[in-house]
Design a protein around this motif. Structure first.
Motif, PDB file in Angstrom:
ATOM      1  N   LYS A 119       1.876  12.226  -4.065  1.00 31.92           N
ATOM      2  CA  LYS A 119       1.063  13.259  -3.419  1.00 31.92           C
ATOM      3  C   LYS A 119       1.874  14.455  -2.958  1.00 31.92           C
ATOM      4  CE  LYS A 119      -2.908  10.551  -1.853  1.00 31.92           C
ATOM      5  NZ  LYS A 119      -3.548   9.869  -0.720  1.00 31.92           N
ATOM      6  N   VAL A 135       3.627   7.428   2.466  1.00 29.56           N
ATOM      7  CA  VAL A 135       3.040   8.603   3.122  1.00 29.56           C
ATOM      8  C   VAL A 135       3.112   8.460   4.638  1.00 29.56           C
ATOM      9  CG1 VAL A 135       0.991  10.042   3.348  1.00 29.56           C
ATOM     10  CG2 VAL A 135       1.528   8.987   1.138  1.00 29.56           C
ATOM     11  N   ASP A 136       2.709   7.285   5.149  1.00 29.84           N
ATOM     12  CA  ASP A 136       2.664   7.087   6.602  1.00 29.84           C
ATOM     13  C   ASP A 136       3.943   6.497   7.177  1.00 29.84           C
ATOM     14  OD1 ASP A 136       0.075   8.016   6.472  1.00 29.84           O
ATOM     15  OD2 ASP A 136      -0.833   6.022   6.389  1.00 29.84           O
ATOM     16  N   ASP A 138       0.259   4.390   0.211  1.00 27.44           N
ATOM     17  CA  ASP A 138      -0.065   5.358   1.267  1.00 27.44           C
ATOM     18  C   ASP A 138       0.575   4.946   2.582  1.00 27.44           C
ATOM     19  OD1 ASP A 138      -1.726   7.414   0.114  1.00 27.44           O
ATOM     20  OD2 ASP A 138      -3.252   5.888  -0.207  1.00 27.44           O
ATOM     21  N   ALA A 153      -0.357   7.762  -5.463  1.00 27.14           N
ATOM     22  CA  ALA A 153      -0.275   7.908  -4.010  1.00 27.14           C
ATOM     23  C   ALA A 153       1.108   8.388  -3.587  1.00 27.14           C
ATOM     24  CB  ALA A 153      -0.623   6.582  -3.339  1.00 27.14           C
ATOM     25  N   ASP A 173       0.851  -1.194   0.000  1.00 30.43           N
ATOM     26  CA  ASP A 173       0.000   0.000   0.000  1.00 30.43           C
ATOM     27  C   ASP A 173       0.888   1.247   0.000  1.00 30.43           C
ATOM     28  OD1 ASP A 173      -1.585   2.193   0.665  1.00 30.43           O
ATOM     29  OD2 ASP A 173      -2.903   1.027   1.970  1.00 30.43           O
TER      30      ASP A 173
END
Length: 532
Positions: A366, A64-65, A60, A363, A58
């Protein structure tokens, strides 16, 4: 700084023939070499097994996380805290690496002049090292094609697997490069893929090698290839969530007698006839610096004052080119280019390596959305990603004594670092733009791909860290001898990127794996187990 005083501060919990700290490309590979000997081996891993879960793939969660980035705090030269992009798992940094398994070039083993200073020679030559490169390529199931890259050295055996096939758009780019007089080659890649027998292949050719863990264990990482296959042996013990704090020595300071481990809120001390540290260039230096004693006042094995110094970290740029045509490639990491690796053709300095990197997705983009949408205002992020062709540019970083790891009073890593060879990195970027123009990409559609390294300061991206315990033949200028044994201790070895005197301009993982096999064979002889 903690001092062991050269004495035992704790009762030894258990004794082994070999204690290995770290389970990555160095420690994991070394354990794999030693395990068949029957010698009792203890593997200590600071982290745990990386969970297999849908979040593995994933973007994200991963980008991202930062789901798999370890919660660690380091400090920069000004004392500012930052979170390094480190991963403490069984398999070490290889759990998240892109499995680009390149050999250093023969000239990398000699001295090379760069714009910001010399890259020093190694105490061994490429020809000395070549047999272990071959063994590492076969252990890690590397796909590739020796003989395509004009800069590569001699090879004693072809790769165990043929090069991964270019997908159509990448084949077109390779053909266009060749038509333009360049020399693209099949990038060496460690994945468990059998293109001739897809049903039996673990790899499903997705776009999640770079920066992701592999959900199906199809990446040739140290856990999958080296550690898991030996865990059912009675002579191998793996302890996870076991962080090594320091080493203790005998009163003379000439032999390691205890490995002090924090685990589950408890302290345990393990001993080994041989102790090998392979915790990554920063943390290996940290452990040895924290092991200062009356006999080793500046850190264990630091009579040369080189411990923690010469920290290197590739001067890397991830770049996106936006193609007019859609790029529907799934597995993009199949092409490399070393035409600018060395000086020549009017270039006064070496520039480095160009390779394809994992395919962009919306993603992961971003963080770059404003810049991307400015370049392509009529495109959604999904469309931008679909038209992206992604490159990774690597320029050598030269070792500097002031680029160094130190340890604060709280035992945490302090990293003072200033990048080198920026002019060379800029030159390599310029050469890529020329290639893109030749192929037909609009030049203004080339942009820095910062979203792959979502960091507040450059030193946080520590994937290719190296050099803090350089090896050499002179104890006055190096920490380790040619076999990667500490000059000053009878039974202490280092088996990660710390030993590099220079870093070259290709991914360091295969060199670490090859060296771990080399050190492992040396230790088998020392332990009386014969040759590997």
């Amino acid at each position: 700084m903690p001092r062991s005083g050269g004495c035992h501060h704790h009762e030894v919990t258990e004794h082994y023939d070999v204690v290995i700290v770290g389970t990555g490309a160095g420690g994991g590979t070394l354990a794999n070499v030693l395990a068949p000997s029957g010698k009792r081996i203890l593997l200590l891993e600071r982290g745990d097994f990386l969970p297999r879960e849908k979040e593995n793939w994933d973007p994200d969660q991963v980008f991202v996380d930062g789901r798999y980035v370890s919660r660690d705090t380091w400090y920069d030269a000004d004392g500012r805290p930052f979170q390094p992009q480190v991963h403490y798992f069984v398999g070490g940094a290889t759990k998240m690496y892109g499995a680009a398994l390149y050999r250093l070039r023969p000239a990398d083993f000699g001295e090379i002049q760069h714009v910001d200073g010399p890259s020093p020679a190694w105490p061994v030559s490429y020809d000395d090292f070549e047999p272990w490169y071959t063994k590492a390529e076969w252990l890690y199931q590397v796909h590739g094609a020796h003989g395509q890259d004009p800069t590569e050295g001699p090879w004693s055996r072809q790769y165990p697997w043929p090069a991964v096939t270019h997908e159509p758009r990448i084949q077109e780019i390779a053909d266009a490069m060749r038509d333009g007089g360049y020399h693209p080659f099949a990038a060496p890649c460690g994945i468990l893929l059998d293109e001739a027998d897809r049903p039996r292949s673990l790899c499903i050719r997705c776009n999640t090698c770079d920066g992701y863990p592999c959900l199906v264990h199809a990446k040739s990482d140290a856990e999958t290839i080296a550690v898991r296959p030996i865990l059912d042996r009675d002579n191998v013990t793996l302890l996870v969530n076991a962080e090594v704090q320091r080493l203790e020595t005998d009163p003379a300071g000439s032999s390691v007698t205890g490995v002090v481990v924090s685990r589950g809120g408890q302290t345990a001390v393990y001993s080994g006839d041989i102790v090998v540290i392979a915790a990554g260039a920063a943390n290996t230096a940290r452990i040895l610096l924290r092991s200062a004693s009356d006999r080793h006042p500046n850190g264990l094995a630091n009579g040369s004052d080189q411990l923690g110094r010469n920290y290197m970290f590739h001067n890397s740029n991830a770049v996106v080119a936006l193609d007019k045509e859609p790029n529907d490639t799934v597995f993009q990491k199949t092409l490399g280019l070393n035409d600018f690796y060395f000086a020549g053709d009017g270039r006064p300095w070496p520039l480095g390596n160009i390779q394809m990197v994992g395919k962009s997705n919306a993603a992961a983009m971003k963080g770059e959305e404003p810049k991307l949408t400015r370049l392509a205002p009529r495109m959604s992020l999904d469309e931008v990603a679909r038209h992206a062709v992604d490159f990774w540019l690597t320029t050598e970083d030269v070792p500097k004594a002031g680029n160094r790891i130190t340890v604060g009073g709280d035992g945490r890593v302090h990293l003072a670092y200033r990048a080198t060879n920026a002019a060379e990195a800029e030159g390599l970027y310029g050469e890529l733009r020329k290639i893109m123009n030749h192929i037909g990409f609009a030049a203004h559609h080339v942009l820095d791909k910062n979203f792959y390294m979502n960091m507040s300061i450059p030193v946080a991206g520590v994937a290719h860290q190296a050099g803090t315990c350089r090896f050499g033949s002179d104890p006055a200028t190096s920490v380790l001898d040619v076999n990667c044994k500490a000059h000053e201790l009878d039974n202490l070895y280092v088996a990660d990127t710390s030993f590099f005197p220079s870093i070259g301009a290709v991914n360091p993982a295969l060199t670490v794996m090859a060296n771990a096999i080399r050190v492992g064979e040396h230790l088998l002889q020392r332990l009386g187990s014969g040759a590997a």
